[in-house]
Motif scaffolding. Structure first.
Motif, PDB file in Angstrom:
ATOM      1  N   CYS A  19      11.271-107.571 -98.399  1.00 31.00           N
ATOM      2  CA  CYS A  19      11.835-106.284 -97.632  1.00 31.00           C
ATOM      3  C   CYS A  19      10.879-105.754 -96.404  1.00 31.00           C
ATOM      4  O   CYS A  19      11.383-105.453 -95.722  1.00 31.00           O
ATOM      5  CB  CYS A  19      12.166-105.062 -98.737  1.00 31.00           C
ATOM      6  SG  CYS A  19      13.243-105.359 -99.856  1.00 31.00           S
ATOM      7  N   THR A  20       9.735-105.802 -96.822  1.00 32.55           N
ATOM      8  CA  THR A  20       8.766-105.246 -96.058  1.00 32.55           C
ATOM      9  C   THR A  20       8.497-106.217 -94.672  1.00 32.55           C
ATOM     10  O   THR A  20       8.757-105.939 -93.234  1.00 32.55           O
ATOM     11  CB  THR A  20       7.148-105.277 -96.235  1.00 32.55           C
ATOM     12  OG1 THR A  20       7.092-104.358 -97.456  1.00 32.55           O
ATOM     13  CG2 THR A  20       6.364-104.861 -95.186  1.00 32.55           C
ATOM     14  N   TYR A  23      11.888-105.608 -92.722  1.00 35.74           N
ATOM     15  CA  TYR A  23      11.830-104.322 -91.907  1.00 35.74           C
ATOM     16  C   TYR A  23      10.876-104.585 -90.741  1.00 35.74           C
ATOM     17  O   TYR A  23      11.256-104.207 -89.549  1.00 35.74           O
ATOM     18  CB  TYR A  23      11.381-103.285 -92.648  1.00 35.74           C
ATOM     19  CG  TYR A  23      10.926-102.021 -91.837  1.00 35.74           C
ATOM     20  CD1 TYR A  23      12.107-101.208 -91.642  1.00 35.74           C
ATOM     21  CD2 TYR A  23       9.651-101.707 -91.645  1.00 35.74           C
ATOM     22  CE1 TYR A  23      11.754-100.026 -90.743  1.00 35.74           C
ATOM     23  CE2 TYR A  23       9.450-100.448 -90.929  1.00 35.74           C
ATOM     24  CZ  TYR A  23      10.555 -99.727 -90.441  1.00 35.74           C
ATOM     25  OH  TYR A  23      10.289 -98.498 -89.763  1.00 35.74           O
ATOM     26  N   GLY A  52      14.809-112.012 -96.145  1.00 34.45           N
ATOM     27  CA  GLY A  52      15.441-110.533 -95.965  1.00 34.45           C
ATOM     28  C   GLY A  52      16.464-110.568 -95.255  1.00 34.45           C
ATOM     29  O   GLY A  52      17.292-109.423 -95.388  1.00 34.45           O
ATOM     30  N   HIS A  56      20.551-110.323 -96.913  1.00 35.72           N
ATOM     31  CA  HIS A  56      20.078-108.929 -97.089  1.00 35.72           C
ATOM     32  C   HIS A  56      20.953-108.232 -98.323  1.00 35.72           C
ATOM     33  O   HIS A  56      20.434-107.453 -99.175  1.00 35.72           O
ATOM     34  CB  HIS A  56      20.393-108.027 -96.163  1.00 35.72           C
ATOM     35  CG  HIS A  56      21.913-108.184 -95.525  1.00 35.72           C
ATOM     36  ND1 HIS A  56      22.836-107.577 -95.641  1.00 35.72           N
ATOM     37  CD2 HIS A  56      22.275-109.149 -94.587  1.00 35.72           C
ATOM     38  CE1 HIS A  56      24.028-107.904 -95.208  1.00 35.72           C
ATOM     39  NE2 HIS A  56      23.669-108.921 -94.491  1.00 35.72           N
ATOM     40  N   VAL A  59      19.192-109.448-101.564  1.00 33.95           N
ATOM     41  CA  VAL A  59      17.828-108.689-101.834  1.00 33.95           C
ATOM     42  C   VAL A  59      18.183-107.150-102.151  1.00 33.95           C
ATOM     43  O   VAL A  59      17.317-106.737-103.056  1.00 33.95           O
ATOM     44  CB  VAL A  59      17.165-109.102-100.440  1.00 33.95           C
ATOM     45  CG1 VAL A  59      15.894-108.035-100.492  1.00 33.95           C
ATOM     46  CG2 VAL A  59      16.589-110.323-100.362  1.00 33.95           C
ATOM     47  N   ALA A  60      19.047-106.674-101.514  1.00 32.31           N
ATOM     48  CA  ALA A  60      19.302-105.338-101.831  1.00 32.31           C
ATOM     49  C   ALA A  60      19.726-105.073-103.467  1.00 32.31           C
ATOM     50  O   ALA A  60      19.287-104.273-104.211  1.00 32.31           O
ATOM     51  CB  ALA A  60      20.288-104.602-100.748  1.00 32.31           C
ATOM     52  N   CYS A  63      16.754-105.484-105.480  1.00 33.32           N
ATOM     53  CA  CYS A  63      15.755-104.301-105.654  1.00 33.32           C
ATOM     54  C   CYS A  63      16.409-103.202-106.379  1.00 33.32           C
ATOM     55  O   CYS A  63      15.720-102.497-107.226  1.00 33.32           O
ATOM     56  CB  CYS A  63      15.795-103.850-104.189  1.00 33.32           C
ATOM     57  SG  CYS A  63      14.438-104.888-103.109  1.00 33.32           S
TER      58      CYS A  63
END
Length: 74
Positions: A19-20, A23, A52, A56, A59-60, A63
């Protein structure tokens, strides 16, 4: 400190890393500096950012699932 060496701690670290990096791919100055290399040690950051951004939704959901697990089940 024992949580760092557990499997769920490793999953949390991996998700946060992906995620980092995803971003940071959106930040222009960091993208040119950190995510320029596609091979080697610095290539790990590039590959995590690609994972990521392309996955997405997966991954979301991972999380959210991991947050539910850490907050309520652990």
């Amino acid at each position: 400190m024992a949580n760092v060496y557990s499997f769920d701690g490793l999953l949390v670290f991996g998700l946060l890393f992906i995620c980092t990096c995803a971003y940071l791919k959106k930040v222009p100055r960091v993208k040119g500096w950190l995510l320029a290399e596609k091979r080697g040690v610095w290539g790990v950051f590039f590959k995590a950012s690609v994972i990521g951004t392309r996955l997405h939704l997966t991954v979301a959901l991972s999380c959210v699932t991991m947050a539910f697990y850490v907050l309520f089940l652990k």
